[in-house]
Design a protein around this motif. Structure first.
Motif, short mmCIF file in Angstrom:
data_model
loop_
_atom_site.label_atom_id
_atom_site.label_comp_id
_atom_site.label_asym_id
_atom_site.label_seq_id
_atom_site.Cartn_x
_atom_site.Cartn_y
_atom_site.Cartn_z
N LEU A 265 -6.82 1.99 -4.82
CA LEU A 265 -5.88 3.09 -4.68
C LEU A 265 -4.58 2.48 -4.19
CD1 LEU A 265 -8.00 5.90 -2.98
CD2 LEU A 265 -7.41 5.66 -5.38
N SER B 143 -8.26 1.21 -0.31
CA SER B 143 -7.22 2.19 -0.01
C SER B 143 -6.70 1.95 1.39
CB SER B 143 -7.81 3.60 -0.12
OG SER B 143 -6.88 4.56 0.30
N GLN C 258 -10.51 8.89 1.34
CA GLN C 258 -10.31 7.51 0.89
C GLN C 258 -11.20 7.17 -0.30
OE1 GLN C 258 -7.59 5.91 2.13
NE2 GLN C 258 -7.56 7.96 3.00
N PRO D 207 -9.20 6.65 -8.21
CA PRO D 207 -7.80 6.31 -8.45
C PRO D 207 -7.22 7.16 -9.57
CG PRO D 207 -9.24 4.38 -8.67
CD PRO D 207 -10.12 5.57 -8.45
#
Length: 167
Positions: free
Chosen positions: A5, A51, A162, A166
């Motif tokens: 991410l 992330s 989290q 993506p």
């Protein structure tokens, strides 16, 4: 394998925004949110999400939620008892433990639901016993009020988020 991410360096923790919503429901609402998200992690494929500079797995996200709830509840209880708080010496989200990579099963979800549910009820019970003067008391200019601490703790949704796919 790891999914990525967008990395956004974490800013220093500043005083959380507070509003007039009753503090009794903030943490229980956030725990419900986290557990609803956790239901979607059953059958996790073992691929971590990178992330905010960290690797995230279902177990790590739930561990961080529990740790965060416990740390701040201990802080609140010590303050109310007039005792010094114990400094946080955990590595927090920067550390991914071997156990964080384990499969995430129905039994894991059941354990998390039980554990986090009990902590949420503890927050609700403790906050319902406090008046506004106690919630808003600031012992010194650098210390957060209990109301600010609870608003901060309610941000445990962050850990569950989290594991978003993506874009």
């Amino acid at each position: 394998m790891t999914r990525h991410l967008t990395f956004d360096p974490a800013a220093p923790v500043s005083r959380p925004d507070v509003d007039d919503s009753p503090v009794t429901g903030l943490v229980p609402d956030s725990v419900r949110y986290v557990l609803e998200r956790a239901e979607t992690w059953l059958g996790w494929d073992g691929t971590a999400v990178l992330s905010d500079g960290n690797a995230w797995t279902p177990h790590k996200a739930l561990r961080r939620v529990g740790d965060h709830l416990i740390d701040h509840l201990a802080e609140i209880e010590c303050r109310l008892a007039g005792m010094p708080t114990i400094p946080d010496r955990w590595h927090g989200r920067k550390l991914t433990l071997d156990g964080d990579w384990a499969r995430f099963t129905e039994a894991d979800l059941d354990e998390a639901t039980s554990r986090l549910g009990r902590l949420a009820v503890w927050y609700e019970a403790r906050m319902s016993a406090l008046d506004d003067n106690t919630l808003d008391h600031r012992p010194d200019p650098d210390t957060w009020t209990i109301r600010e601490v609870v608003h901060h703790v309610a941000n445990v949704r962050y850990y569950a988020d989290q594991l978003d796919e993506p874009a």
